[in-house]
Motif scaffolding. Structure first.
Motif, PDB file in Angstrom:
ATOM      1  N   PHE A 133      48.998  36.119  49.555  1.00  0.00           N
ATOM      2  CA  PHE A 133      49.318  37.354  50.268  1.00  0.00           C
ATOM      3  C   PHE A 133      50.105  38.311  49.379  1.00  0.00           C
ATOM      4  N   LEU A 134      51.096  37.782  48.661  1.00  0.00           N
ATOM      5  CA  LEU A 134      51.938  38.638  47.831  1.00  0.00           C
ATOM      6  C   LEU A 134      51.208  39.167  46.597  1.00  0.00           C
ATOM      7  N   LEU A 135      50.143  38.480  46.187  1.00  0.00           N
ATOM      8  CA  LEU A 135      49.398  38.914  45.002  1.00  0.00           C
ATOM      9  C   LEU A 135      48.199  39.793  45.334  1.00  0.00           C
ATOM     10  N   VAL A 136      47.972  40.060  46.621  1.00  0.00           N
ATOM     11  CA  VAL A 136      46.846  40.906  47.016  1.00  0.00           C
ATOM     12  C   VAL A 136      47.035  42.300  46.428  1.00  0.00           C
ATOM     13  N   ASP A 137      45.979  42.797  45.866  1.00  0.00           N
ATOM     14  CA  ASP A 137      45.984  44.146  45.305  1.00  0.00           C
ATOM     15  C   ASP A 137      44.981  44.966  46.093  1.00  0.00           C
ATOM     16  N   PRO A 138      45.417  45.618  47.178  1.00  0.00           N
ATOM     17  CA  PRO A 138      44.464  46.300  48.054  1.00  0.00           C
ATOM     18  C   PRO A 138      43.681  47.412  47.379  1.00  0.00           C
TER      19      PRO A 138
END
Length: 159
Positions: A133-138
């Motif tokens: 979740f914290l590494l998601v790059d939208p």
């Protein structure tokens, strides 16, 4: 062993942190791990954030905590090493500020043994459960239509 002449700083390029009710919560944005520090661990983090000189951190530890000096030093070294390994802090070029400090600041009176807090080794709690979740790059997880339309995983396009 870590040298007393070293200086540390929070790794601001990849770490965000906040203190909530005495607990320091930090997130390494590069790894996606987040961390919790309470009690002495939170104090050491704040000392690093405020001034970072290893010699001052050691001095504060001995001034404010009561315990076996060897155990205190070993615990501090292990904790700082963990912070370095996790990328939360980094070693920086030391500036010789010790000489410029007024003697009143350098010679703070030490608390009596009765006033000192009992030493309990600092602990860094690491959490990996939200890495994805914290590494998601939208920005890069979308197609030409933009967010919130996620890219299709297939290359098939209907005619």
């Amino acid at each position: 062993m870590i040298s007393l002449s070293k200086t540390y700083s929070v790794n601001r390029q990849q770490v965000v942190h906040d203190t909530i009710d005495g607990e320091v919560v930090s997130i390494n944005l590069e790894s996606g791990n987040y961390y919790s520090m309470n009690d002495l661990a939170a104090e050491i983090w704040n000392w690093i954030h405020a001034e970072g000189m290893h010699s001052k951190i050691v001095r504060r530890l001995y001034e404010q905590y009561d315990g076996n000096p060897s155990e205190m030093a070993d615990s501090l070294e292990r904790f700082i090493q963990q912070l370095l390994e996790e990328g939360l802090i980094r070693e920086i070029e030391a500036k010789n500020t010790e000489l410029a400090m007024p003697s009143a600041v350098k010679a703070r009176p030490s608390l009596s043994s009765a006033q000192k807090k009992p030493f309990v080794a600092p602990k860094l709690e690491k959490y990996t459960d939200m890495q994805e979740f914290l590494l998601v790059d939208p920005i890069h997880e979308v197609d030409e239509e933009g967010w919130p339309h996620k890219k299709s995983s297939s290359n098939f396009s209907p005619s």
